[in-house]
Design a protein around this motif. Structure first.
Motif, PDB file in Angstrom:
ATOM      1  N   ALA A  20       0.815  -1.216   0.000  1.00  0.00           N
ATOM      2  CA  ALA A  20       0.000   0.000   0.000  1.00  0.00           C
ATOM      3  C   ALA A  20       0.848   1.265   0.000  1.00  0.00           C
ATOM      4  CB  ALA A  20      -0.926   0.004   1.220  1.00  0.00           C
ATOM      5  N   VAL A  21       2.165   1.115   0.018  1.00  0.00           N
ATOM      6  CA  VAL A  21       3.042   2.291   0.055  1.00  0.00           C
ATOM      7  C   VAL A  21       2.965   3.037  -1.268  1.00  0.00           C
ATOM      8  CG1 VAL A  21       5.433   3.085   0.236  1.00  0.00           C
ATOM      9  CG2 VAL A  21       4.603   1.271   1.746  1.00  0.00           C
ATOM     10  N   SER A  22       2.869   4.352  -1.194  1.00  0.00           N
ATOM     11  CA  SER A  22       2.778   5.161  -2.399  1.00  0.00           C
ATOM     12  C   SER A  22       4.091   5.114  -3.174  1.00  0.00           C
ATOM     13  CB  SER A  22       2.447   6.607  -2.031  1.00  0.00           C
ATOM     14  OG  SER A  22       2.356   7.407  -3.185  1.00  0.00           O
ATOM     15  N   ALA A  23       3.978   4.920  -4.491  1.00  0.00           N
ATOM     16  CA  ALA A  23       5.176   4.834  -5.334  1.00  0.00           C
ATOM     17  C   ALA A  23       5.609   6.197  -5.848  1.00  0.00           C
ATOM     18  CB  ALA A  23       4.925   3.891  -6.506  1.00  0.00           C
ATOM     19  N   ARG A  24       4.631   7.089  -6.060  1.00  0.00           N
ATOM     20  CA  ARG A  24       4.963   8.389  -6.667  1.00  0.00           C
ATOM     21  C   ARG A  24       4.247   9.522  -5.922  1.00  0.00           C
ATOM     22  NH1 ARG A  24       3.676   4.895 -10.638  1.00  0.00           N
ATOM     23  NH2 ARG A  24       1.579   5.751 -10.782  1.00  0.00           N
ATOM     24  N   THR A  47      -0.163   3.492   3.554  1.00  0.00           N
ATOM     25  CA  THR A  47      -1.270   3.934   2.711  1.00  0.00           C
ATOM     26  C   THR A  47      -0.758   4.758   1.538  1.00  0.00           C
ATOM     27  OG1 THR A  47      -3.384   5.128   2.660  1.00  0.00           O
ATOM     28  CG2 THR A  47      -1.652   6.051   4.043  1.00  0.00           C
ATOM     29  N   ASN A  48      -1.522   4.735   0.445  1.00  0.00           N
ATOM     30  CA  ASN A  48      -1.265   5.645  -0.679  1.00  0.00           C
ATOM     31  C   ASN A  48      -2.467   6.562  -0.888  1.00  0.00           C
ATOM     32  OD1 ASN A  48      -3.187   3.985  -1.821  1.00  0.00           O
ATOM     33  ND2 ASN A  48      -1.798   3.014  -3.286  1.00  0.00           N
ATOM     34  N   LEU A  49      -3.343   6.634   0.115  1.00  0.00           N
ATOM     35  CA  LEU A  49      -4.575   7.428   0.163  1.00  0.00           C
ATOM     36  C   LEU A  49      -5.719   6.798  -0.616  1.00  0.00           C
ATOM     37  CD1 LEU A  49      -3.244  11.112  -0.028  1.00  0.00           C
ATOM     38  CD2 LEU A  49      -3.671   9.684   1.984  1.00  0.00           C
TER      39      LEU A  49
END
Length: 372
Positions: A20-24, A47-49
């Motif tokens: 779930a980690v945001s990539a960008r 989270t990535n929202l």
């Protein structure tokens, strides 16, 4: 914060939440994982929202606390530690995490936990629950058909329609539709939501092949859905909008029906696709008339041609229809069935694929128009 956990438990938890980690993200904290002591262990959150995943790691707490550290860096460090080793984690000054395991010692700079977005928890009464293996199987048979093109955001999601004691999942892009109906354990008033296919793909990876239930909680505002199983929470935003009326696209009758062995047909289509890949990826299915020999899969291009005969029980008229090989491979590879029924209405109408022994699944594939 000061506590001890086992390396394999921490590594497993980081593996799950890191999806779930945001990539960008332009927000640095979204590249981090939140570490918080809770319920006698370590609570990991990322989270990535759009999607948030929480995982509880059992541990021994000396001091409570919370902080965030870069998810990828922490995951790589923990994976590099000896297995079956105790890992000590201590929050030090200036948001620094001190990690020790045996002879290994690392310091990692982090960000204050107060900057991390709030993630809902499974505090509310579940809307319903479903056996994990049932939901996992349904997701594997449906989510792959959702669109990946953001041009129509609603099609990047999966329709989840709750009605009484059943849940119907439907996904579609411009070329295919997949629909699966499964039982649920607690009856629900009729309601529909659209869940991002990406979220459901991540959910299927944490579901186990067990009859243990997973709880589903719909937020009162209908803008989020939360899935809870032992040790893991996954919360996803919902997609706002009206999902297309897929029912009107599914043919109600057929003029040709062929029942085939799934493995035989899949092998034939994959062989044909090797030729078709150099020419618009088109493969043709020729179904013989009642008394004629079954079904033939073929492809032709500048590089050569291919033809395979597949045994089939045929009803009705003979016909020839062309499909994109990718869509045929997707349904045959992702849907568990020994035999498939293929229902056709000539070369220009959608083809309907149904597992012979599963009346709760249907897959529609749009044909490709050819010059011949």
């Amino acid at each position: 914060m000061k506590l001890s956990v086992m390396q394999e438990n921490l590594a497993r938890g980081l593996q799950v939440v890191s999806r779930a980690v945001s990539a960008r993200s332009t927000l640095p904290v979204l590249n981090n994982v939140l570490l918080r002591t809770e319920d006698g262990g370590l609570k990991l959150t990322a989270t990535n929202l759009e999607i948030g995943i929480t995982y509880w790691v059992p541990g021994k707490i000396e001091n409570a606390g919370a902080m965030t550290v870069p998810a990828r860096l922490l995951t790589d460090i923990v994976n590099g530690l000896p297995a079956n080793e105790r890992v000590d984690l201590e929050q030090q000054a200036q948001e620094t995490l001190h990690i020790t395991a045996g002879r290994f010692e690392t310091h990692v700079k982090g960000i204050d936990a107060e900057e991390f977005p709030a993630i809902p928890s499974a505090g509310e009464r579940p809307t319903t629950c479903i056996p994990q293996n049932v939901l996992r199987g349904a997701l594997e048979e449906v989510t792959f058909a959702a669109a990946t093109d953001e041009a129509r955001p609603i099609l990047t999601g999966v329709l989840a329609k709750f009605e009484g004691n059943q849940l119907t999942l439907a996904a579609a892009d411009n070329y295919r539709i997949a629909v699966k109906t499964i039982p649920i354990l607690d009856a629900v008033e009729e309601t529909s939501v659209v869940v991002p296919a990406r979220s459901l793909h991540e959910l299927s990876r944490v579901l186990a092949d067990t009859e243990d239930p997973i709880d589903l909680v719909l937020s009162p505002s209908r803008n989020q859905i939360l899935f809870h199983l032992e040790g893991v929470d996954l919360v996803s935003r919902l997609i706002d909008g009206q999902f297309p009326n897929y029912q009107q696209v599914i043919p109600k009758s057929y003029t040709t029906r062929a029942m085939v062995d799934r493995d035989q047909l899949l092998k034939a289509v994959r062989l044909a696709s090797l030729i078709a890949s150099s020419s618009a990826n088109i493969v043709k299915l020729h179904v013989g008339k009642d008394a004629e020999t079954g079904l033939t899969v073929s492809a032709a291009a500048d590089v050569g041609d291919n033809k395979s005969d597949v045994e089939a029980q045929v009803e009705g008229d003979g016909t020839t229809i062309a499909f994109n090989a990718r869509y045929l491979i997707d349904v045959l590879a992702n849907v568990s069935a020994d035999r498939f029924s293929i229902e056709l209405n000539g070369p220009l109408s959608p083809g309907v694929f149904r597992p012979v022994e599963d009346g709760q699944y249907v897959h529609v594939v749009m044909p490709v128009k050819t010059t011949s």
